[in-house]
Write a protein that holds these residues in place. Structure first.
Motif, mmCIF file in Angstrom:
data_model
loop_
_atom_site.group_PDB
_atom_site.id
_atom_site.type_symbol
_atom_site.label_atom_id
_atom_site.label_comp_id
_atom_site.label_asym_id
_atom_site.label_seq_id
_atom_site.Cartn_x
_atom_site.Cartn_y
_atom_site.Cartn_z
ATOM 1 N N GLN A 134 34.278 16.638 13.999
ATOM 2 C CA GLN A 134 32.853 17.807 13.632
ATOM 3 C C GLN A 134 31.495 17.159 14.541
ATOM 4 O OE1 GLN A 134 33.072 17.898 9.480
ATOM 5 N NE2 GLN A 134 34.719 20.055 8.904
ATOM 6 N N ARG A 135 31.692 15.964 14.349
ATOM 7 C CA ARG A 135 30.301 15.247 14.810
ATOM 8 C C ARG A 135 30.541 14.657 15.993
ATOM 9 N NH1 ARG A 135 28.350 11.095 9.475
ATOM 10 N NH2 ARG A 135 28.693 12.995 7.606
ATOM 11 N N SER A 136 31.529 14.268 16.660
ATOM 12 C CA SER A 136 31.390 13.861 17.856
ATOM 13 C C SER A 136 32.479 13.690 18.790
ATOM 14 C CB SER A 136 30.940 12.150 18.190
ATOM 15 O OG SER A 136 32.563 11.418 17.380
ATOM 16 N N VAL A 137 32.142 13.668 19.868
ATOM 17 C CA VAL A 137 33.730 13.419 21.177
ATOM 18 C C VAL A 137 34.007 12.237 21.690
ATOM 19 C CG1 VAL A 137 34.643 14.921 22.679
ATOM 20 C CG2 VAL A 137 33.389 16.278 21.093
ATOM 21 N N ALA A 138 35.078 12.230 21.740
ATOM 22 C CA ALA A 138 34.496 10.411 22.834
ATOM 23 C C ALA A 138 35.558 11.062 23.030
ATOM 24 C CB ALA A 138 34.633 9.561 21.775
ATOM 25 N N LEU A 139 36.212 9.784 24.681
ATOM 26 C CA LEU A 139 37.281 10.031 25.582
ATOM 27 C C LEU A 139 38.221 9.310 25.251
ATOM 28 C CD1 LEU A 139 35.511 9.069 29.283
ATOM 29 C CD2 LEU A 139 36.602 10.907 28.626
ATOM 30 N N THR A 140 39.525 9.333 25.215
ATOM 31 C CA THR A 140 41.037 8.458 25.278
ATOM 32 C C THR A 140 40.786 7.486 26.065
ATOM 33 O OG1 THR A 140 42.067 10.224 25.542
ATOM 34 C CG2 THR A 140 41.342 10.401 23.634
ATOM 35 N N VAL A 141 41.769 6.797 25.662
ATOM 36 C CA VAL A 141 42.225 5.977 27.388
ATOM 37 C C VAL A 141 42.335 6.709 28.415
ATOM 38 C CG1 VAL A 141 43.458 3.395 28.290
ATOM 39 C CG2 VAL A 141 42.552 4.192 25.152
ATOM 40 N N ALA A 142 43.716 7.491 28.065
ATOM 41 C CA ALA A 142 43.741 8.320 28.994
ATOM 42 C C ALA A 142 42.768 9.614 29.568
ATOM 43 C CB ALA A 142 44.716 9.366 28.349
ATOM 44 N N GLY A 143 41.536 9.308 29.272
ATOM 45 C CA GLY A 143 40.576 10.187 29.387
ATOM 46 C C GLY A 143 39.809 9.611 29.823
ATOM 47 N N LYS A 144 39.668 8.596 30.056
ATOM 48 C CA LYS A 144 38.685 7.313 30.890
ATOM 49 C C LYS A 144 39.515 6.919 32.345
ATOM 50 C CE LYS A 144 36.777 4.522 26.818
ATOM 51 N NZ LYS A 144 36.514 3.421 26.321
ATOM 52 N N GLU A 145 40.785 7.150 32.063
ATOM 53 C CA GLU A 145 41.716 7.225 33.281
ATOM 54 C C GLU A 145 41.151 8.065 34.454
ATOM 55 O OE1 GLU A 145 43.188 4.613 34.782
ATOM 56 O OE2 GLU A 145 43.202 3.580 33.356
ATOM 57 N N LEU A 146 41.660 9.435 33.440
ATOM 58 C CA LEU A 146 40.895 10.991 34.193
ATOM 59 C C LEU A 146 39.690 11.464 35.470
ATOM 60 C CD1 LEU A 146 42.609 13.368 35.654
ATOM 61 C CD2 LEU A 146 41.910 14.130 33.126
ATOM 62 N N LEU A 147 38.803 10.322 34.197
ATOM 63 C CA LEU A 147 38.006 10.630 34.844
ATOM 64 C C LEU A 147 37.447 10.049 35.602
ATOM 65 C CD1 LEU A 147 34.888 11.520 33.885
ATOM 66 C CD2 LEU A 147 34.565 9.586 32.693
ATOM 67 N N GLU A 148 37.907 8.611 35.933
ATOM 68 C CA GLU A 148 37.912 7.841 37.340
ATOM 69 C C GLU A 148 38.259 8.756 38.631
ATOM 70 O OE1 GLU A 148 39.038 3.646 38.991
ATOM 71 O OE2 GLU A 148 39.287 3.766 36.972
ATOM 72 N N GLY A 149 40.122 9.353 38.306
ATOM 73 C CA GLY A 149 40.168 9.953 39.434
ATOM 74 C C GLY A 149 39.855 10.859 39.516
ATOM 75 N N ALA A 150 39.469 12.291 38.493
ATOM 76 C CA ALA A 150 38.952 13.588 38.431
ATOM 77 C C ALA A 150 37.779 12.920 39.707
ATOM 78 C CB ALA A 150 38.425 14.010 37.506
ATOM 79 N N ARG A 151 36.628 12.695 39.319
ATOM 80 C CA ARG A 151 35.889 11.945 40.240
ATOM 81 C C ARG A 151 35.432 11.771 41.327
ATOM 82 N NH1 ARG A 151 31.971 8.135 35.512
ATOM 83 N NH2 ARG A 151 30.836 10.114 34.711
ATOM 84 N N LYS A 152 36.953 10.831 41.646
ATOM 85 C CA LYS A 152 37.212 10.665 43.392
ATOM 86 C C LYS A 152 37.619 11.904 44.106
ATOM 87 C CE LYS A 152 38.605 5.513 42.255
ATOM 88 N NZ LYS A 152 39.803 4.825 42.300
ATOM 89 N N ILE A 153 38.953 12.625 43.000
ATOM 90 C CA ILE A 153 39.254 13.903 43.565
ATOM 91 C C ILE A 153 38.132 14.873 44.056
ATOM 92 C CG2 ILE A 153 40.317 15.279 43.233
ATOM 93 C CD1 ILE A 153 42.474 13.442 41.957
ATOM 94 N N LEU A 154 37.318 14.756 43.426
ATOM 95 C CA LEU A 154 36.675 15.937 43.327
ATOM 96 C C LEU A 154 35.498 15.320 44.674
ATOM 97 C CD1 LEU A 154 35.177 16.952 39.876
ATOM 98 C CD2 LEU A 154 36.154 18.073 41.571
ATOM 99 N N GLU A 155 34.965 14.423 44.131
ATOM 100 C CA GLU A 155 34.131 14.453 45.641
ATOM 101 C C GLU A 155 34.611 14.329 46.784
ATOM 102 O OE1 GLU A 155 31.689 9.534 46.603
ATOM 103 O OE2 GLU A 155 32.976 10.836 45.309
ATOM 104 N N LEU A 156 35.733 13.450 46.796
ATOM 105 C CA LEU A 156 36.757 13.429 48.447
ATOM 106 C C LEU A 156 36.430 15.244 48.829
ATOM 107 C CD1 LEU A 156 38.696 12.478 50.297
ATOM 108 C CD2 LEU A 156 40.089 12.329 48.754
#
Length: 296
Positions: free
Chosen positions: A54-76
């Protein structure tokens, strides 16, 4: 099914904001729609991307991995998209998930242009035109805010209804819409605007409000909702094969105006290639709807 670029953009916005409401405002979509799309992405990838309370949203380990890859895909993709646009030979075509990817090949052949797909969601009734992520779009009329767009109708076809096989009217060859007006309907997201109204059959309700059994942000959500008995929904005839599912059936509906599939573009886009594309697509036989099997 692989995630769409849209899904990755949604995920990156939430991951960077760590706040669903702020991310939704940044994306210009409703917060419930964004939440549903993130849950859909998690189911699709079979991972949990965010720890939520109810107070916060945080990335999981899987979320951190996807964030790195998703940024690369979108940039490409952005780099590639710029290169394609500079080449001047590729047009980005927005297409809703309900229309089917095979249409892109037909349009490419009919128009003579190389096309790049922009997968649009029902929460964006312009299919990428408003955000300028698409040069043209395949849309079912009517368009929300029609003064901003121009369009060429490609084909006209009847509307059908998707309903459980156990529904009292499932055995009929055709169903009169008047016999469905009191049924709960599965609605598109509120952001769909005029498109939501049309697929609720509001043009034939004579001012009576539709009963909403559930909302669906994706075709999968629609199938699930109808399968659970939450309501029925209207479909274009050519989309019926996409909704074949155990326990469900579809029937033609009488008493409704047909639906129109159009190629649309922004009213302020006067590039000759845009008008030429629309003309070639309409003249290239694309306006013929596929043959439908008899209702079973």
């Amino acid at each position: 099914m692989d995630p769409h670029l849209r899904d990755l953009r949604y995920f990156v916005a939430v991951a960077e904001e760590l706040h669903f409401t702020n991310a939704a405002q940044r994306l210009h979509i409703a917060q419930p729609t964004l939440s549903r799309q993130i849950r859909q992405l998690e189911r699709q990838l079979d991972v949990v991307l965010f720890d939520r309370n109810q107070r916060s949203v945080a990335l999981t380990v899987a979320g951190k991995e996807l964030l790195e890859g998703a940024r690369k895909i979108l940039e490409l993709w952005e780099t590639t998209n710029v290169t394609l646009q500079e080449a001047g030979e590729v047009l980005r075509v927005g297409i809703e998930s309900t229309l089917g990817r095979g249409l892109l090949n037909d349009l490419e052949s009919a128009s003579g242009y190389r096309l790049a797909l922009h997968a649009a969601s029902w929460s964006d009734p312009s299919s990428g035109l408003a955000s300028r992520q698409a040069d043209l779009a395949l849309v079912w009329l009517p368009l929300t805010d029609p003064n901003r767009y121009r369009w060429q109708v490609l084909r006209t076809e009847p509307r059908w209804v998707l309903l459980p096989e156990t529904h009292p009217r499932a055995g009929q060859d055709t169903i009169d819409f008047a016999d469905l007006t009191d049924e709960p309907f599965i609605a598109l997201p509120a952001e769909a605007g005029a498109m939501r109204d049309f697929w609720l059959g509001n043009d034939a309700r004579r001012g009576r409000s539709a009963k909403i059994g559930a909302e669906a942000a994706t075709p999968e959500d629609r199938l699930e909702a109808v399968g659970l008995g939450l309501g029925v929904c209207l479909l274009a005839e050519s989309n019926v094969p996409m909704y074949r599912w155990p326990g469900l059936t579809a029937r033609p509906v009488t008493g409704l105006a047909p639906c129109e599939l159009a190629v649309a573009w922004r009213a302020d886009d006067n590039r000759p290639m845009i008008l030429e594309f629309a003309g070639r697509a309409a003249a290239g036989g694309f306006g013929k709807p596929p043959a439908m099997p008899a209702a079973s």
